[in-house]
Scaffold this active site. Structure first.
Site, PDB file in Angstrom:
ATOM      1  N   GLY A  46       0.834  -1.197   0.000  1.00 52.24           N
ATOM      2  CA  GLY A  46       0.000   0.000   0.000  1.00 52.24           C
ATOM      3  C   GLY A  46       0.868   1.245   0.000  1.00 52.24           C
ATOM      4  O   GLY A  46       1.975   1.236   0.550  1.00 52.24           O
ATOM      5  N   GLN A  51       3.160   9.913   0.804  1.00 47.81           N
ATOM      6  CA  GLN A  51       4.437   9.218   0.992  1.00 47.81           C
ATOM      7  C   GLN A  51       5.419   9.473  -0.142  1.00 47.81           C
ATOM      8  O   GLN A  51       6.601   9.138  -0.027  1.00 47.81           O
ATOM      9  CB  GLN A  51       4.213   7.711   1.158  1.00 47.81           C
ATOM     10  CG  GLN A  51       3.483   7.353   2.457  1.00 47.81           C
ATOM     11  CD  GLN A  51       3.292   5.859   2.570  1.00 47.81           C
ATOM     12  OE1 GLN A  51       2.323   5.326   2.062  1.00 47.81           O
ATOM     13  NE2 GLN A  51       4.214   5.173   3.220  1.00 47.81           N
ATOM     14  N   CYS A  94       5.477  -0.099   7.313  1.00 48.29           N
ATOM     15  CA  CYS A  94       5.125   1.074   6.503  1.00 48.29           C
ATOM     16  C   CYS A  94       6.354   1.475   5.708  1.00 48.29           C
ATOM     17  O   CYS A  94       7.457   1.483   6.244  1.00 48.29           O
ATOM     18  CB  CYS A  94       4.691   2.213   7.425  1.00 48.29           C
ATOM     19  SG  CYS A  94       4.273   3.716   6.545  1.00 48.29           S
ATOM     20  N   LEU A  95       6.166   1.807   4.433  1.00 54.73           N
ATOM     21  CA  LEU A  95       7.305   2.188   3.595  1.00 54.73           C
ATOM     22  C   LEU A  95       7.976   3.461   4.092  1.00 54.73           C
ATOM     23  O   LEU A  95       9.131   3.714   3.781  1.00 54.73           O
ATOM     24  CB  LEU A  95       6.869   2.347   2.131  1.00 54.73           C
ATOM     25  CG  LEU A  95       6.440   1.040   1.445  1.00 54.73           C
ATOM     26  CD1 LEU A  95       5.923   1.305   0.048  1.00 54.73           C
ATOM     27  CD2 LEU A  95       7.584   0.035   1.404  1.00 54.73           C
ATOM     28  N   HIS A 136      -4.965   1.753   7.211  1.00 58.59           N
ATOM     29  CA  HIS A 136      -3.594   2.251   7.362  1.00 58.59           C
ATOM     30  C   HIS A 136      -3.334   3.385   6.355  1.00 58.59           C
ATOM     31  O   HIS A 136      -2.777   4.425   6.708  1.00 58.59           O
ATOM     32  CB  HIS A 136      -2.616   1.079   7.151  1.00 58.59           C
ATOM     33  CG  HIS A 136      -1.158   1.444   7.143  1.00 58.59           C
ATOM     34  ND1 HIS A 136      -0.256   0.936   8.053  1.00 58.59           N
ATOM     35  CD2 HIS A 136      -0.434   2.255   6.326  1.00 58.59           C
ATOM     36  CE1 HIS A 136       0.949   1.431   7.796  1.00 58.59           C
ATOM     37  NE2 HIS A 136       0.866   2.221   6.741  1.00 58.59           N
ATOM     38  N   GLU A 137      -3.764   3.180   5.106  1.00 62.54           N
ATOM     39  CA  GLU A 137      -3.506   4.181   4.062  1.00 62.54           C
ATOM     40  C   GLU A 137      -4.373   5.429   4.243  1.00 62.54           C
ATOM     41  O   GLU A 137      -3.899   6.545   4.020  1.00 62.54           O
ATOM     42  CB  GLU A 137      -3.720   3.580   2.665  1.00 62.54           C
ATOM     43  CG  GLU A 137      -2.842   2.383   2.327  1.00 62.54           C
ATOM     44  CD  GLU A 137      -1.359   2.605   2.560  1.00 62.54           C
ATOM     45  OE1 GLU A 137      -0.897   3.751   2.446  1.00 62.54           O
ATOM     46  OE2 GLU A 137      -0.664   1.626   2.887  1.00 62.54           O
ATOM     47  N   HIS A 140      -2.816   7.687   6.614  1.00 67.57           N
ATOM     48  CA  HIS A 140      -1.765   8.520   6.000  1.00 67.57           C
ATOM     49  C   HIS A 140      -2.363   9.824   5.471  1.00 67.57           C
ATOM     50  O   HIS A 140      -1.761  10.893   5.599  1.00 67.57           O
ATOM     51  CB  HIS A 140      -1.110   7.788   4.825  1.00 67.57           C
ATOM     52  CG  HIS A 140       0.035   6.903   5.219  1.00 67.57           C
ATOM     53  ND1 HIS A 140       1.157   7.366   5.872  1.00 67.57           N
ATOM     54  CD2 HIS A 140       0.242   5.577   5.037  1.00 67.57           C
ATOM     55  CE1 HIS A 140       1.994   6.351   6.072  1.00 67.57           C
ATOM     56  NE2 HIS A 140       1.464   5.261   5.578  1.00 67.57           N
TER      57      HIS A 140
HETATM   58 NI    NI Z   1       2.280   3.281   5.563  1.00 70.24          NI
END
Ligand code: NI
Length: 174
Positions: A46, A51, A94-95, A136-137, A140
């Site tokens: 995701g 991000q 998470c990235l 989660h996204e 963000h």
């Molecule tokens: Ni994330």
């Protein structure tokens, strides 16, 4: 398509609220393609536009397994309409927080409305991993990271490690 740089915590942009998109055009489709390529390359399941430094309410997700056909999901202006009372717990990463994972409890199901890749209105009920991933996204897009659900002690420790790691990376580059 081209890969974009992923913003790593701590960075003030990750704490900002993203704005709704007005229209779905070719420029936006190119951005979604870039996000997908960036996510696959990372690799991750995701990615939210913030991000890669873009404060727009835009998410790409693909929870298909390695040996399965790719199954990308694009969510423009996603809105979580309802969440279940029952919860599920996944070990989340998470990235923007490379190398860090924690068990996070979230509603097991959620209903979400959004515009798809072609700007068409959609509504789905997500369960299991997809439900967690969407939540989660969407977090963000509201400036929330999964570490915000941890104790202050754990959260501060992760941020400290990320800062230390960033400094070490810089040393290697110099
Ligand atoms: Ni994330």
């Amino acid at each position: 398509m081209s890969q974009r740089n992923i913003v790593i915590e701590p960075d003030p942009i990750l704490r900002k609220k993203s704005e709704n998109l007005e229209k779905v055009d070719d420029e936006l489709k190119k951005l979604m393609d870039d996000m997908l390529e960036t996510m696959y390359a990372a690799p991750g399941i995701g990615l939210a536009a913030v991000q890669i430094g873009i404060l727009k309410r835009l998410i790409v997700i693909d929870i298909s397994k390695k040996d399965e056909k790719k199954d990308p999901l694009f969510l423009i202006n996603p809105e979580i309409i309802s969440k279940s009372n029952n919860t599920s717990t996944y070990e989340e990463g998470c990235l923007s927080l490379p190398g860090h994972f924690a068990e996070i409890e979230r509603p097991a199901e959620c209903q979400v409305s959004y515009l798809d890749y072609n700007g068409k209105k959609k509504k789905i009920t997500a369960k299991g991993l997809l439900s967690t991933c969407i939540q989660h996204e969407v977090d963000h897009l509201n400036g929330i990271l999964f570490i915000d659900y941890l104790s202050k002690l754990k959260k501060d420790m992760i941020i400290k490690k990320l800062i230390k790691h960033r400094k070490e990376l810089k040393k290697i580059v110099l």
